[in-house]
Design a protein around this motif. Sequence first.
Motif, PDB file in Angstrom:
ATOM      1  N   VAL A 186       1.175   3.584   8.365  1.00 55.61           N
ATOM      2  CA  VAL A 186       1.701   3.373   7.024  1.00 55.61           C
ATOM      3  C   VAL A 186       3.121   3.938   7.009  1.00 55.61           C
ATOM      4  N   THR A 187       4.100   3.108   6.636  1.00 54.32           N
ATOM      5  CA  THR A 187       5.485   3.583   6.635  1.00 54.32           C
ATOM      6  C   THR A 187       5.901   4.160   5.284  1.00 54.32           C
ATOM      7  N   SER A 188       5.281   3.699   4.205  1.00 50.20           N
ATOM      8  CA  SER A 188       5.550   4.290   2.896  1.00 50.20           C
ATOM      9  C   SER A 188       4.439   3.892   1.938  1.00 50.20           C
ATOM     10  N   PRO A 189       4.250   4.687   0.898  1.00 49.08           N
ATOM     11  CA  PRO A 189       4.913   5.940   0.575  1.00 49.08           C
ATOM     12  C   PRO A 189       4.395   7.058   1.478  1.00 49.08           C
ATOM     13  N   ALA A 190       4.960   8.242   1.338  1.00 47.14           N
ATOM     14  CA  ALA A 190       4.461   9.399   2.074  1.00 47.14           C
ATOM     15  C   ALA A 190       3.048   9.707   1.596  1.00 47.14           C
ATOM     16  N   MET A 191       2.113   9.736   2.543  1.00 45.80           N
ATOM     17  CA  MET A 191       0.729  10.093   2.241  1.00 45.80           C
ATOM     18  C   MET A 191       0.554  11.561   2.612  1.00 45.80           C
ATOM     19  N   LEU A 192       0.122  12.350   1.646  1.00 42.48           N
ATOM     20  CA  LEU A 192      -0.020  13.787   1.847  1.00 42.48           C
ATOM     21  C   LEU A 192      -1.473  14.193   1.646  1.00 42.48           C
ATOM     22  N   ARG A 193      -1.835  15.338   2.214  1.00 41.36           N
ATOM     23  CA  ARG A 193      -3.186  15.840   2.037  1.00 41.36           C
ATOM     24  C   ARG A 193      -3.128  17.305   1.576  1.00 41.36           C
ATOM     25  N   PRO A 194      -2.714  17.516   0.316  1.00 42.12           N
ATOM     26  CA  PRO A 194      -2.717  18.882  -0.213  1.00 42.12           C
ATOM     27  C   PRO A 194      -4.135  19.292  -0.613  1.00 42.12           C
ATOM     28  N   ARG A 195      -4.336  20.582  -0.757  1.00 45.03           N
ATOM     29  CA  ARG A 195      -5.626  21.096  -1.233  1.00 45.03           C
ATOM     30  C   ARG A 195      -5.622  21.029  -2.758  1.00 45.03           C
ATOM     31  N   CYS A 196      -6.694  20.453  -3.321  1.00 46.96           N
ATOM     32  CA  CYS A 196      -6.744  20.233  -4.763  1.00 46.96           C
ATOM     33  C   CYS A 196      -8.102  20.634  -5.328  1.00 46.96           C
ATOM     34  N   GLY A 197      -8.128  20.816  -6.622  1.00 49.88           N
ATOM     35  CA  GLY A 197      -9.369  21.032  -7.353  1.00 49.88           C
ATOM     36  C   GLY A 197      -9.926  22.435  -7.230  1.00 49.88           C
ATOM     37  N   PRO A 198     -11.058  22.657  -7.877  1.00 52.83           N
ATOM     38  CA  PRO A 198     -11.631  24.008  -7.932  1.00 52.83           C
ATOM     39  C   PRO A 198     -12.100  24.535  -6.575  1.00 52.83           C
ATOM     40  N   HIS A 199     -12.325  23.648  -5.621  1.00 49.65           N
ATOM     41  CA  HIS A 199     -12.796  24.074  -4.298  1.00 49.65           C
ATOM     42  C   HIS A 199     -11.719  23.954  -3.225  1.00 49.65           C
ATOM     43  N   ALA A 200     -10.493  23.634  -3.619  1.00 46.83           N
ATOM     44  CA  ALA A 200      -9.359  23.514  -2.687  1.00 46.83           C
ATOM     45  C   ALA A 200      -9.683  22.575  -1.521  1.00 46.83           C
ATOM     46  N   VAL A 201     -10.183  21.399  -1.852  1.00 47.90           N
ATOM     47  CA  VAL A 201     -10.531  20.394  -0.854  1.00 47.90           C
ATOM     48  C   VAL A 201      -9.277  19.598  -0.496  1.00 47.90           C
ATOM     49  N   PRO A 202      -8.972  19.434   0.793  1.00 48.89           N
ATOM     50  CA  PRO A 202      -7.836  18.584   1.181  1.00 48.89           C
ATOM     51  C   PRO A 202      -8.068  17.149   0.676  1.00 48.89           C
ATOM     52  N   THR A 203      -7.155  16.660  -0.159  1.00 49.86           N
ATOM     53  CA  THR A 203      -7.346  15.394  -0.854  1.00 49.86           C
ATOM     54  C   THR A 203      -6.121  14.504  -0.657  1.00 49.86           C
ATOM     55  N   LEU A 204      -6.343  13.209  -0.508  1.00 47.97           N
ATOM     56  CA  LEU A 204      -5.250  12.270  -0.304  1.00 47.97           C
ATOM     57  C   LEU A 204      -4.387  12.158  -1.555  1.00 47.97           C
ATOM     58  N   GLY A 205      -3.076  12.264  -1.353  1.00 50.29           N
ATOM     59  CA  GLY A 205      -2.116  12.093  -2.433  1.00 50.29           C
ATOM     60  C   GLY A 205      -0.914  11.326  -1.921  1.00 50.29           C
ATOM     61  N   PHE A 206      -0.044  10.943  -2.842  1.00 47.29           N
ATOM     62  CA  PHE A 206       1.124  10.139  -2.494  1.00 47.29           C
ATOM     63  C   PHE A 206       2.363  10.791  -3.071  1.00 47.29           C
ATOM     64  N   ALA A 207       3.439  10.836  -2.280  1.00 50.78           N
ATOM     65  CA  ALA A 207       4.700  11.412  -2.749  1.00 50.78           C
ATOM     66  C   ALA A 207       5.224  10.582  -3.905  1.00 50.78           C
ATOM     67  N   GLN A 208       5.839  11.267  -4.876  1.00 53.55           N
ATOM     68  CA  GLN A 208       6.356  10.570  -6.041  1.00 53.55           C
ATOM     69  C   GLN A 208       7.808  10.949  -6.305  1.00 53.55           C
ATOM     70  N   ARG A 209       8.518  10.025  -6.939  1.00 49.48           N
ATOM     71  CA  ARG A 209       9.877  10.278  -7.388  1.00 49.48           C
ATOM     72  C   ARG A 209       9.838  11.192  -8.606  1.00 49.48           C
ATOM     73  N   ALA A 210      10.982  11.654  -9.041  1.00 51.02           N
ATOM     74  CA  ALA A 210      11.078  12.539 -10.216  1.00 51.02           C
ATOM     75  C   ALA A 210      10.547  11.863 -11.476  1.00 51.02           C
ATOM     76  N   ASP A 211      10.628  10.514 -11.554  1.00 48.83           N
ATOM     77  CA  ASP A 211      10.143   9.817 -12.747  1.00 48.83           C
ATOM     78  C   ASP A 211       8.641   9.559 -12.718  1.00 48.83           C
ATOM     79  N   GLY A 212       7.961  10.084 -11.673  1.00 50.44           N
ATOM     80  CA  GLY A 212       6.508   9.948 -11.599  1.00 50.44           C
ATOM     81  C   GLY A 212       6.027   8.731 -10.836  1.00 50.44           C
ATOM     82  N   GLU A 213       6.933   7.847 -10.477  1.00 50.37           N
ATOM     83  CA  GLU A 213       6.549   6.667  -9.701  1.00 50.37           C
ATOM     84  C   GLU A 213       6.401   7.049  -8.228  1.00 50.37           C
ATOM     85  N   ASN A 214       5.499   6.362  -7.528  1.00 51.89           N
ATOM     86  CA  ASN A 214       5.353   6.597  -6.105  1.00 51.89           C
ATOM     87  C   ASN A 214       6.629   6.219  -5.372  1.00 51.89           C
ATOM     88  N   LEU A 215       6.967   7.023  -4.360  1.00 55.96           N
ATOM     89  CA  LEU A 215       8.134   6.691  -3.528  1.00 55.96           C
ATOM     90  C   LEU A 215       7.827   5.482  -2.667  1.00 55.96           C
TER      91      LEU A 215
END
Length: 159
Positions: free
Chosen positions: A130-159
């Motif tokens: 996948v070349t875009s957007p940036a796919m990230l796996r930060p820890r999220c939620g009450p159990h800090a589970v690594p979860t798929l996320g997508f990088a976003q621009r300042a206006d909230g849209e995906n990069l």
Amino acid sequence: MRHTELTMGRTFALAFDDGDNFTDELTKFCTEMNIRQGIIPMFLGGFRRVALVGTNGPLADPDAPVWEETVVHTVEAVGAATLAWSPESNSLAPHIHVAVGRKDLEAAGSVSHLLWAEVQFIQEMVLQEVTSPAMLRPRCGPHAVPTLGFAQRADGENL
């Protein structure tokens, strides 16, 4: 739910050999090919040993993630995955799930998150970068589970 349109890059066919450490070889390949994110729509073959997320017995908290490991031997396997970047560890963070059937117990099965595996005979895989957007796996939620996320621009849209 999160969603984004993906722009795809290169597509690879991989054939793992008998005795290969599945996760180490996958990570090594991605490093050599400079792949930081992608999808694995399928892989199939055999594992001599495979470590899955699982435990034996009742769960202390059915709503909490399970982090224990269980090892299953001599299985046929089919699976799929997403590859994203972990900002926490600054490294590739594969999320691999697999369904395995034991050869010695009439193909008795297990399905779970794959932690590591040793290839038996062969594993065949299709990997799509996948070349875009940036796919990230930060820890999220009450159990800090690594979860798929997508990088976003300042206006909230995906990069």
